[in-house]
Design a protein around this motif. Structure first.
Motif, PDB file in Angstrom:
ATOM      1  N   TRP A 292      34.339 -20.025 -17.817  1.00 30.91           N
ATOM      2  CA  TRP A 292      35.205 -20.909 -17.043  1.00 30.91           C
ATOM      3  C   TRP A 292      35.925 -20.052 -16.003  1.00 30.91           C
ATOM      4  CZ3 TRP A 292      40.530 -20.035 -18.015  1.00 30.91           C
ATOM      5  CH2 TRP A 292      40.806 -19.351 -19.192  1.00 30.91           C
ATOM      6  N   ASP A 293      36.892 -20.636 -15.304  1.00 29.89           N
ATOM      7  CA  ASP A 293      37.449 -20.000 -14.111  1.00 29.89           C
ATOM      8  C   ASP A 293      38.003 -18.599 -14.371  1.00 29.89           C
ATOM      9  OD1 ASP A 293      37.580 -22.440 -12.131  1.00 29.89           O
ATOM     10  OD2 ASP A 293      38.310 -23.165 -14.069  1.00 29.89           O
ATOM     11  N   PRO A 294      37.575 -17.619 -13.555  1.00 26.70           N
ATOM     12  CA  PRO A 294      38.190 -16.293 -13.602  1.00 26.70           C
ATOM     13  C   PRO A 294      39.424 -16.242 -12.707  1.00 26.70           C
ATOM     14  CG  PRO A 294      36.377 -16.278 -12.058  1.00 26.70           C
ATOM     15  CD  PRO A 294      36.442 -17.682 -12.621  1.00 26.70           C
ATOM     16  N   ASP A 295      40.078 -15.096 -12.671  1.00 26.59           N
ATOM     17  CA  ASP A 295      41.133 -14.820 -11.704  1.00 26.59           C
ATOM     18  C   ASP A 295      40.555 -13.991 -10.573  1.00 26.59           C
ATOM     19  OD1 ASP A 295      43.122 -16.183 -13.048  1.00 26.59           O
ATOM     20  OD2 ASP A 295      43.809 -14.418 -14.147  1.00 26.59           O
ATOM     21  N   ILE A 296      41.300 -13.893  -9.475  1.00 24.27           N
ATOM     22  CA  ILE A 296      40.896 -13.064  -8.345  1.00 24.27           C
ATOM     23  C   ILE A 296      41.887 -11.915  -8.231  1.00 24.27           C
ATOM     24  CG2 ILE A 296      40.570 -12.956  -5.849  1.00 24.27           C
ATOM     25  CD1 ILE A 296      40.264 -16.272  -7.621  1.00 24.27           C
ATOM     26  N   LEU A 297      41.386 -10.702  -8.363  1.00 22.86           N
ATOM     27  CA  LEU A 297      42.213  -9.509  -8.212  1.00 22.86           C
ATOM     28  C   LEU A 297      42.090  -9.041  -6.768  1.00 22.86           C
ATOM     29  CD1 LEU A 297      44.000  -7.427  -9.694  1.00 22.86           C
ATOM     30  CD2 LEU A 297      41.946  -6.058 -10.032  1.00 22.86           C
ATOM     31  N   LYS A 298      43.195  -9.092  -6.035  1.00 14.46           N
ATOM     32  CA  LYS A 298      43.187  -8.719  -4.623  1.00 14.46           C
ATOM     33  C   LYS A 298      43.740  -7.306  -4.443  1.00 14.46           C
ATOM     34  CE  LYS A 298      44.818 -10.150  -0.044  1.00 14.46           C
ATOM     35  NZ  LYS A 298      45.646 -11.100   0.722  1.00 14.46           N
ATOM     36  N   ASN A 299      42.937  -6.472  -3.814  1.00 16.51           N
ATOM     37  CA  ASN A 299      43.318  -5.089  -3.504  1.00 16.51           C
ATOM     38  C   ASN A 299      43.704  -4.292  -4.743  1.00 16.51           C
ATOM     39  OD1 ASN A 299      42.878  -5.594  -0.750  1.00 16.51           O
ATOM     40  ND2 ASN A 299      44.990  -6.281  -0.452  1.00 16.51           N
ATOM     41  N   PHE A 325      35.558 -19.566  -2.568  1.00 20.36           N
ATOM     42  CA  PHE A 325      36.878 -19.810  -2.002  1.00 20.36           C
ATOM     43  C   PHE A 325      36.903 -19.261  -0.579  1.00 20.36           C
ATOM     44  CE2 PHE A 325      37.096 -16.054  -4.779  1.00 20.36           C
ATOM     45  CZ  PHE A 325      37.460 -15.065  -3.880  1.00 20.36           C
ATOM     46  N   THR A 326      37.976 -19.538   0.126  1.00 21.53           N
ATOM     47  CA  THR A 326      38.120 -19.138   1.526  1.00 21.53           C
ATOM     48  C   THR A 326      39.208 -18.081   1.653  1.00 21.53           C
ATOM     49  OG1 THR A 326      37.435 -21.337   2.296  1.00 21.53           O
ATOM     50  CG2 THR A 326      38.624 -19.956   3.862  1.00 21.53           C
ATOM     51  N   VAL A 327      38.947 -17.039   2.465  1.00 28.63           N
ATOM     52  CA  VAL A 327      39.955 -16.012   2.736  1.00 28.63           C
ATOM     53  C   VAL A 327      40.182 -15.932   4.236  1.00 28.63           C
ATOM     54  CG1 VAL A 327      39.321 -14.707   0.682  1.00 28.63           C
ATOM     55  CG2 VAL A 327      38.282 -14.115   2.868  1.00 28.63           C
ATOM     56  N   LYS A 328      41.413 -15.573   4.604  1.00 24.15           N
ATOM     57  CA  LYS A 328      41.773 -15.484   6.019  1.00 24.15           C
ATOM     58  C   LYS A 328      42.279 -14.102   6.405  1.00 24.15           C
ATOM     59  CE  LYS A 328      42.895 -20.399   6.468  1.00 24.15           C
ATOM     60  NZ  LYS A 328      43.913 -21.417   6.806  1.00 24.15           N
ATOM     61  N   GLU A 329      42.214 -13.169   5.455  1.00 18.96           N
ATOM     62  CA  GLU A 329      42.623 -11.800   5.762  1.00 18.96           C
ATOM     63  C   GLU A 329      41.748 -10.832   4.993  1.00 18.96           C
ATOM     64  OE1 GLU A 329      46.318 -11.434   2.542  1.00 18.96           O
ATOM     65  OE2 GLU A 329      46.730 -11.679   4.693  1.00 18.96           O
ATOM     66  N   GLY A 330      41.663  -9.603   5.517  1.00 18.66           N
ATOM     67  CA  GLY A 330      40.832  -8.597   4.876  1.00 18.66           C
ATOM     68  C   GLY A 330      41.400  -8.152   3.538  1.00 18.66           C
ATOM     69  N   GLY A 331      40.568  -7.471   2.770  1.00 16.61           N
ATOM     70  CA  GLY A 331      40.983  -6.982   1.472  1.00 16.61           C
ATOM     71  C   GLY A 331      39.800  -6.865   0.533  1.00 16.61           C
ATOM     72  N   VAL A 332      40.097  -6.417  -0.681  1.00 15.35           N
ATOM     73  CA  VAL A 332      39.098  -6.339  -1.747  1.00 15.35           C
ATOM     74  C   VAL A 332      39.347  -7.489  -2.706  1.00 15.35           C
ATOM     75  CG1 VAL A 332      38.133  -4.939  -3.594  1.00 15.35           C
ATOM     76  CG2 VAL A 332      39.002  -3.834  -1.526  1.00 15.35           C
ATOM     77  N   TYR A 333      38.355  -8.358  -2.859  1.00 16.62           N
ATOM     78  CA  TYR A 333      38.479  -9.537  -3.710  1.00 16.62           C
ATOM     79  C   TYR A 333      37.513  -9.402  -4.884  1.00 16.62           C
ATOM     80  CZ  TYR A 333      40.963 -11.475   0.307  1.00 16.62           C
ATOM     81  OH  TYR A 333      41.854 -11.693   1.333  1.00 16.62           O
ATOM     82  N   GLN A 334      38.081  -9.189  -6.068  1.00 22.75           N
ATOM     83  CA  GLN A 334      37.271  -8.971  -7.274  1.00 22.75           C
ATOM     84  C   GLN A 334      37.558 -10.066  -8.299  1.00 22.75           C
ATOM     85  OE1 GLN A 334      37.940  -5.208  -9.177  1.00 22.75           O
ATOM     86  NE2 GLN A 334      36.481  -5.578 -10.821  1.00 22.75           N
ATOM     87  N   LEU A 335      36.514 -10.607  -8.901  1.00 22.92           N
ATOM     88  CA  LEU A 335      36.679 -11.609  -9.958  1.00 22.92           C
ATOM     89  C   LEU A 335      36.896 -10.907 -11.292  1.00 22.92           C
ATOM     90  CD1 LEU A 335      33.980 -14.309  -9.095  1.00 22.92           C
ATOM     91  CD2 LEU A 335      36.274 -14.010  -8.186  1.00 22.92           C
ATOM     92  N   VAL A 336      37.987 -11.248 -11.968  1.00 17.60           N
ATOM     93  CA  VAL A 336      38.320 -10.652 -13.265  1.00 17.60           C
ATOM     94  C   VAL A 336      38.570 -11.774 -14.268  1.00 17.60           C
ATOM     95  CG1 VAL A 336      39.274  -8.551 -12.256  1.00 17.60           C
ATOM     96  CG2 VAL A 336      40.766 -10.520 -12.648  1.00 17.60           C
ATOM     97  N   PRO A 337      38.482 -11.487 -15.577  1.00 17.36           N
ATOM     98  CA  PRO A 337      38.688 -12.541 -16.580  1.00 17.36           C
ATOM     99  C   PRO A 337      40.097 -13.116 -16.535  1.00 17.36           C
ATOM    100  CG  PRO A 337      37.640 -10.614 -17.539  1.00 17.36           C
ATOM    101  CD  PRO A 337      38.087 -10.208 -16.177  1.00 17.36           C
ATOM    102  N   HIS A 338      40.204 -14.390 -16.908  1.00 19.55           N
ATOM    103  CA  HIS A 338      41.507 -15.056 -17.020  1.00 19.55           C
ATOM    104  C   HIS A 338      41.801 -15.302 -18.498  1.00 19.55           C
ATOM    105  CE1 HIS A 338      44.891 -17.616 -15.960  1.00 19.55           C
ATOM    106  NE2 HIS A 338      44.459 -18.478 -16.851  1.00 19.55           N
ATOM    107  N   LEU A 339      43.018 -14.988 -18.909  1.00 20.86           N
ATOM    108  CA  LEU A 339      43.440 -15.110 -20.305  1.00 20.86           C
ATOM    109  C   LEU A 339      44.577 -16.101 -20.410  1.00 20.86           C
ATOM    110  CD1 LEU A 339      43.517 -14.098 -23.297  1.00 20.86           C
ATOM    111  CD2 LEU A 339      45.085 -12.304 -22.497  1.00 20.86           C
ATOM    112  N   GLU A 340      44.499 -16.972 -21.404  1.00 26.54           N
ATOM    113  CA  GLU A 340      45.574 -17.919 -21.691  1.00 26.54           C
ATOM    114  C   GLU A 340      45.924 -17.852 -23.174  1.00 26.54           C
ATOM    115  OE1 GLU A 340      44.451 -21.820 -20.502  1.00 26.54           O
ATOM    116  OE2 GLU A 340      44.407 -21.368 -18.360  1.00 26.54           O
ATOM    117  N   ILE A 341      47.226 -17.880 -23.480  1.00 23.48           N
ATOM    118  CA  ILE A 341      47.716 -17.942 -24.855  1.00 23.48           C
ATOM    119  C   ILE A 341      48.578 -19.187 -24.969  1.00 23.48           C
ATOM    120  CG2 ILE A 341      49.038 -16.789 -26.669  1.00 23.48           C
ATOM    121  CD1 ILE A 341      46.456 -15.394 -25.953  1.00 23.48           C
ATOM    122  N   PHE A 342      48.245 -20.061 -25.902  1.00 20.28           N
ATOM    123  CA  PHE A 342      48.927 -21.354 -26.008  1.00 20.28           C
ATOM    124  C   PHE A 342      50.157 -21.257 -26.912  1.00 20.28           C
ATOM    125  CE2 PHE A 342      44.324 -22.576 -25.413  1.00 20.28           C
ATOM    126  CZ  PHE A 342      44.446 -22.736 -24.041  1.00 20.28           C
TER     127      PHE A 342
END
Length: 468
Positions: A292-299, A325-342
């Motif tokens: 399911w959805d990851p997070d985006i680690l920027k720079n 997704f759409t970006v409007k500025e430069g950078g390093v965009y890496q997909l990383v796991p997303h964690l949730e604790i209920f």
């Protein structure tokens, strides 16, 4: 012997080219370790020895290896290859795809059937008689891909990213002068003229890729939705109309590797490129290992969730997840796991039982999950996430009052910050047992003493009365 080698390589090149059209998508891979690159001498136009080495991090199957060169690429026409650390395979050095006309040199190393390679195996590729690029600047490796499958299956086991070194000015000794073509001297460097003459890396044109063909543009001054499609990694679309007729625009695409880097789950875009073209980029990441959805680690520092990204979409295409997704500025965009604790903040739990069960989920179901309670790590929990949904649960024995719960995750796909939660356990109060109805023994004793006192007083009173 040299002619025989060239004939042999050409024959293998035809075989490789005939199989490219049926190649399968590249799968997710772990990183190679101890990747090194040595170039001696580090001078433009010189004949040099290139030494490329890496270590295999785990036991694996090895079917074939692809080494792609980046930056100002060397000329491998006269190169001699020696490989150590693994059994002898079939090499293809140089232009392995006959249809390629620009930046085509690479190394491919094949086995008839996949072989077994042990963890920690160091593999070294040594290339002698390599002609360094005529240009002063960066040269080196674009990537190394180690496939566990027999070609043409593209089951990627391990990979490495870009590794570049800097070439200095050409040597001026008489022996080296003849290696420098007159057209590439510092006073006479001619840039590519026109966008149609820019040749992108052949990997952008794998079967099924939607990369824009620059030599087929009808009007280079009005190019709509320019697309660079690297299957297995990312697709980038310039969301607008570009003027590619200008020399400065041509220069950016001619040197694309200096401004945009495609890696598995990670894309780097230099701000200079964004400033040049001034349009947003629509980015699609292929073949995700997430459920399911990851997070985006920027720079490398800022973790962005999907609600913070413009035009974010997570879809399943051909049974494989994609994120765009759409970006409007430069950078390093890496997909990383997303964690949730209920667990709600400062959650309160009340009851006679001091054991409570909590749950969570993570988008990388292969990640290792560790729990600490009040500063003590609970290794015995052995938490496993559901391979389909990424959901997991764990039970903790709480202490009366405030409990500190820490959740740490170790994932090969990215570093996650730990999540800390406070839980209040309100233990039931210990009450005294109720006394039985009736008069207690102490009251009976007191009553008896009072009666004796009354009798004693009454007796003294009667005795005194008789004496009168």
């Amino acid at each position: 012997m040299k002619n025989n080698m060239k004939n042999f390589l050409f024959f293998l090149s035809l075989i490789v080219f005939s199989l490219i059209s049926v190649s399968a998508p590249i799968n997710a891979a772990a990183d190679l370790t101890n990747v090194t690159l040595g170039v001696n001498p580090l001078n433009a136009s010189s004949l040099a020895t290139w030494t490329i080495s890496f270590t295999v991090p785990e036991d694996t199957k090895l079917g074939h290896i692809l080494i792609s060169f980046g930056g100002y690429q060397p000329d491998l026409d006269s190169a001699e290859l020696f490989v150590s650390g693994i059994p002898q395979g079939t090499p293809v050095v140089g232009k392995s795809n006959p249809s390629c006309v620009f930046n085509c040199d690479d190394i491919r190393y094949y086995y008839k059937e996949p072989i077994s390679v042990k963890k920690g195996t160091k593999v070294t590729f040594t290339l002698n008689k390599v002609k360094n690029s005529d240009k002063v600047g960066q040269t080196g490796l674009n990537f190394i891909n180690v496939f566990s499958s027999k070609y043409p299956q593209m089951t990627l086991a391990y990979s490495s990213g870009e590794k570049l070194v800097n070439l200095s000015e050409a040597l001026s000794s008489p022996e080296d002068e003849e290696l420098i073509p007159a057209t590439t001297t510092a006073e006479n460097i001619e840039p590519v003229t026109g966008i149609a003459n820019v040749k992108l890396n052949e990997l952008f044109f794998q079967p099924g890729a939607k990369t824009t063909k620059l030599d087929a543009l009808k009007d280079s001054s009005k190019v709509e939705n320019l697309t660079l499609d690297l299957l297995g990694k990312e697709r980038v679309t310039f969301n607008g109309i570009l003027d590619l007729s200008k020399p400065e625009a041509v220069k950016f695409l001619e040197n694309l590797g200096d401004f945009m880097t495609f890696d598995k789950l990670k894309l780097e875009v230099k701000q200079d490129l964004m400033d040049q073209f001034k349009v947003p980029l629509d980015i699609t990441y292929y073949d995700l290992p997430y459920v399911w959805d990851p997070d985006i680690l920027k720079n490398g520092t800022d973790t962005l969730t999907k609600d913070k990204m413009e035009n974010y979409h997570y879809v399943i295409f051909d049974n494989k997840p994609q994120v765009s997704f759409t970006v409007k500025e430069g950078g390093v965009y890496q997909l990383v796991p997303h964690l949730e604790i209920f667990i709600t903040d400062n959650q309160k739990i009340q009851g006679s039982k001091d054991t409570a069960t909590f749950s969570g989920r993570i988008s990388d179901p292969k990640a290792q999950i560790a729990i600490a309670l009040n500063g003590k790590e609970l290794d015995e929990l052995n938490i496993l996430a559901d391979p389909v949904k990424g959901e997991f649960s764990f039970s903790l024995k709480l202490l009366p009052g405030t409990n500190l719960i820490e959740v740490k995750v170790i994932s090969e796909l990215g570093t996650l910050p730990k999540i800390t939660k406070l839980v209040q356990y309100l233990a039931p109060e210990i009450s005294q047992p109720k006394e039985q109805a009736g008069i207690s023994p102490f009251n009976l004793i007191a009553l008896g003493l009072a009666v004796l006192a009354i009798v004693f007083i009454f007796a003294i009173w009667r005795l005194a009365k008789k004496r009168k």
